[in-house]
Design an enzyme around this catalytic site. Structure first.
Site, mmCIF file in Angstrom:
data_model
loop_
_atom_site.group_PDB
_atom_site.id
_atom_site.type_symbol
_atom_site.label_atom_id
_atom_site.label_comp_id
_atom_site.label_asym_id
_atom_site.label_seq_id
_atom_site.Cartn_x
_atom_site.Cartn_y
_atom_site.Cartn_z
ATOM 1 N N VAL A 245 -11.542 -1.021 -45.103
ATOM 2 C CA VAL A 245 -12.477 -1.715 -44.224
ATOM 3 C C VAL A 245 -12.865 -0.718 -43.145
ATOM 4 C CG1 VAL A 245 -11.725 -4.083 -44.684
ATOM 5 C CG2 VAL A 245 -10.568 -2.752 -42.916
ATOM 6 N N SER A 246 -14.005 -0.919 -42.519
ATOM 7 C CA SER A 246 -14.535 0.088 -41.596
ATOM 8 C C SER A 246 -13.881 0.105 -40.222
ATOM 9 C CB SER A 246 -16.044 -0.102 -41.434
ATOM 10 O OG SER A 246 -16.671 0.084 -42.684
#
Length: 187
Positions: free
Chosen positions: A8-9
């Site tokens: 995930v970022s």
């Protein structure tokens, strides 16, 4: 062995959806990075790449979770292939054990990179419009009221650069950028 990679970022984003997928696929080992996929300098990705061995299968939810540009994607998959490791992306239904799967991997990698470029382009356009309308001025510069005093102490050799940075609460790059800027002003 089935090995999952999740990304995930940001720290705030949730990995549960990807974790549920991995569990449903019988993945035995999962590596999770919470950072941008702009390059391959991700600790858990590197740890996984070191860990995998002949006969393993690396599974990702989608190509964009694994790599954000075609070059990185193809290099990572090539490294896996050299170790005798298969690569599977569930969203795009890609399996690198087949010639068609390898071809599709290249196509989807290029599409993921194009999508990222479109996102960046729209962001730049949005910022330009907001600036024209006076709604976007960027981040306010941090003010260091004691900079001149500390700068002169450092220049006289009374304190070290490290001490100056600590006094100002400033990073090394910021300190030297401000020093360079000050030196240019003086000349």
């Amino acid at each position: 062995m089935k090995i999952g990679y999740i990304r995930v970022s940001t720290q705030e984003q949730n990995t549960i959806r990807q974790e549920v997928l991995m569990e449903s696929l019988g993945v035995e080992e999962v590596y999770i990075d919470r950072m941008s996929g702009k390059n391959t300098n991700r600790p858990q990705l590197q740890k996984m790449m070191d860990y995998v061995r002949h006969g393993d299968v690396v599974i990702v939810e989608s190509i964009s979770r694994f790599a954000r540009n075609t070059r990185d994607l193809l290099e990572l998959v090539e490294r896996l292939s050299e170790k005798g490791v298969e690569f599977v992306s569930k969203k795009e239904a890609i399996d690198t054990t087949t010639p068609t799967g390898k071809f599709m991997l290249t196509v989807f990698g290029a599409v993921a990179e194009l999508e990222r470029e479109y996102i960046l382009q729209r962001q730049r356009e949005g910022i330009a419009i907001a600036k024209e309308q006076g709604k976007y001025t960027g981040r306010k510069p941090t003010v260091y009221p004691d900079f001149d005093k500390v700068y002169h102490q450092w220049r006289k050799g009374e304190i070290t650069a490290v001490t100056a940075m600590k006094k100002l609460g400033m990073s090394k790059s910021t300190f030297y950028r401000k020093v360079k800027h000050k030196s240019v002003k003086v000349i």
